[in-house]
Design an enzyme around this catalytic site. Structure first.
Site, mmCIF file in Angstrom:
data_model
loop_
_atom_site.group_PDB
_atom_site.id
_atom_site.type_symbol
_atom_site.label_atom_id
_atom_site.label_comp_id
_atom_site.label_asym_id
_atom_site.label_seq_id
_atom_site.Cartn_x
_atom_site.Cartn_y
_atom_site.Cartn_z
ATOM 1 C CB CYS A 164 -0.892 -0.036 1.231
ATOM 2 S SG CYS A 164 -1.732 1.499 1.517
ATOM 3 C CB CYS A 175 1.375 1.586 4.570
ATOM 4 S SG CYS A 175 -0.070 0.601 5.020
ATOM 5 C CG HIS A 234 -3.642 -1.200 4.948
ATOM 6 N ND1 HIS A 234 -3.282 -0.476 3.837
ATOM 7 C CD2 HIS A 234 -4.437 -2.206 4.497
ATOM 8 C CE1 HIS A 234 -3.821 -1.021 2.762
ATOM 9 N NE2 HIS A 234 -4.524 -2.071 3.140
ATOM 10 C CG ASN A 282 -14.707 8.068 -4.900
ATOM 11 O OD1 ASN A 282 -15.672 8.819 -4.768
ATOM 12 N ND2 ASN A 282 -13.775 8.273 -5.812
ATOM 13 C CG HIS A 334 -3.980 3.430 4.094
ATOM 14 N ND1 HIS A 334 -2.871 2.782 4.597
ATOM 15 C CD2 HIS A 334 -4.191 4.491 4.916
ATOM 16 C CE1 HIS A 334 -2.433 3.426 5.665
ATOM 17 N NE2 HIS A 334 -3.225 4.473 5.872
ATOM 18 C CG HIS A 359 -7.286 7.349 0.353
ATOM 19 N ND1 HIS A 359 -7.523 5.998 0.229
ATOM 20 C CD2 HIS A 359 -7.451 7.857 -0.894
ATOM 21 C CE1 HIS A 359 -7.797 5.699 -1.033
ATOM 22 N NE2 HIS A 359 -7.773 6.817 -1.747
ATOM 23 C CD GLN A 363 -8.986 11.033 -5.054
ATOM 24 O OE1 GLN A 363 -8.276 11.696 -5.808
ATOM 25 N NE2 GLN A 363 -9.651 9.963 -5.448
HETATM 26 ZN ZN LIG Z 1 -1.939 1.124 3.829
#
Ligand SMILES: [Zn+2]
Length: 350
Positions: free
Chosen positions: A71, A74, A132, A172, A183, A185, A187
């Site tokens: 990832c 991470c 994660h 999303n 992970h 997150h 935008q």
């Molecule tokens: Zn990650």
């Protein structure tokens, strides 16, 4: 409220990685990712829809590094390969999207008969946690507050740039929404124009604050969660079965106008909604979530709110934007918002 720290780390490509934290981040950095060339997106005018479309052809060929099974969000410090964040730990991290669909470069292309312009602007990735498998549903309330404060810092900085007309933080979630990186997150897209959906909202709020005028019915019938400052409700005109809006009860142009108590209420509500969705579906609920704020920091009519669209029809059957929705822009609903509000309320109030 605790104050946040902001560390500005200059990357090897001269762009900035920002680390937001409660505890000052002073860790020495480890190996960085290789330098990537900035994207050169452009815009083409769609004369039929009277809308801009952005083209970023390099995006399809983007290299995934580190290797696909690892990832890139991470913390890289403890791994044998570099990631976007070359530290052993962090709280919230923000960095420019390497394959941005909006990037100020002022280069245009020429296509006869079509209006084009450079897709100026900017876009950022915001990573909510260094764990994660973390999810907003399980995070500490303080971490969600830090996330809101990070959004506010980004809004204030980005909305004051001349090349940016609108800032849209969104997330999303789930493979159903095209997400391959799990992970946690979101935008932040920064457009060089006001996107059409927001433009319509701005005009609507100038005529009337429709959120305030329906507040009483929201509080009585459509709410799924509320406290003194904030309400989460299925709007009576929802276009998705489990659509939920989070709205401050008093108008603010954006979350940057929240006081400490409102940030706390908003963060708690944000978590209740996501946790409630997961509990309702008994799995991580897929959704598209976006913050709808004014285009100017001191706007006098826009009423800030957050919209959640789980791409579902009923139960976990997928909602496809089919004939009527795609071709006519008319949504067809099988279930009434007053019914889904009842179903969700049960899960969002525990
Ligand atoms: Zn990650």
């Amino acid at each position: 409220m605790n104050k946040f720290h902001k560390r500005i780390f200059k990357r090897n490509d001269n762009r900035e990685l920002l680390i937001y934290s409660r505890t000052e981040h002073t860790e020495k950095h480890t190996q960085e990712l290789d330098i990537t060339l900035p994207s050169l997106p452009h815009l083409r005018w769609n004369p039929s829809r009277q809308e801009w479309v952005t083209y970023s052809p390099g995006r399809e060929n983007r290299t995934f590094f580190p290797p696909k099974k690892y990832c890139p969000f991470c913390p890289g410090g403890d791994l044998n390969f570099p990631t976007e964040i070359p530290f052993s730990g962090f709280e919230v991290a923000v960095f420019p999207n390497r394959w941005s669909s909006f990037n100020t470069h002022n280069k245009n292309i020429d296509i006869s008969g079509i209006k084009t312009k450079p897709s100026n602007g900017h876009s950022e990735i915001i990573v909510y946690s260094d764990v994660h498998n973390d999810t907003i549903a399980e995070m500490s309330l303080d971490r969600i507050q830090l996330l809101v404060e990070t959004w506010n810092d980004r809004y204030t900085e980005l909305l004051s740039r001349d090349d940016i007309a609108y800032v849209l933080p969104f997330e999303n979630r789930g493979e159903e929404c095209g997400v391959t990186l799990h992970h946690p997150h979101g935008q932040i897209y920064c457009y060089p124009f006001i996107p059409p959906v927001v433009e319509k909202e701005i005009i609507a709020f100038r005529k009337e604050n429709f959120i305030l005028s329906m507040m009483e019915s929201l509080e009585k019938k459509y709410f799924v969660y509320q406290d003194d400052d904030i309400i989460a409700a299925v709007p009576p005109f929802a276009r998705y079965a489990y659509e939920v809006w989070i709205m401050p009860k008093k108008r603010v142009a954006g979350p940057w106008q929240f006081n400490d108590q409102q940030i706390k209420s908003f963060s708690a509500c944000f978590q209740k909604v996501i946790k409630g969705y997961d509990s309702f579906l008994n799995k991580k609920c897929p959704y598209i979530m976006g913050l709808h704020a004014a285009s100017k920091l001191d706007d006098k009519s826009f009423h800030f709110h957050v919209e959640f669209y789980p791409p579902l029809r009923l139960g976990d059957k997928p909602k496809i934007l089919a004939g009527s929705e795609s071709m006519g822009g008319v949504f067809i609903m099988d279930v009434l918002p007053e019914e889904t509000a009842l179903m969700l309320r049960e899960h969002m109030n525990t």
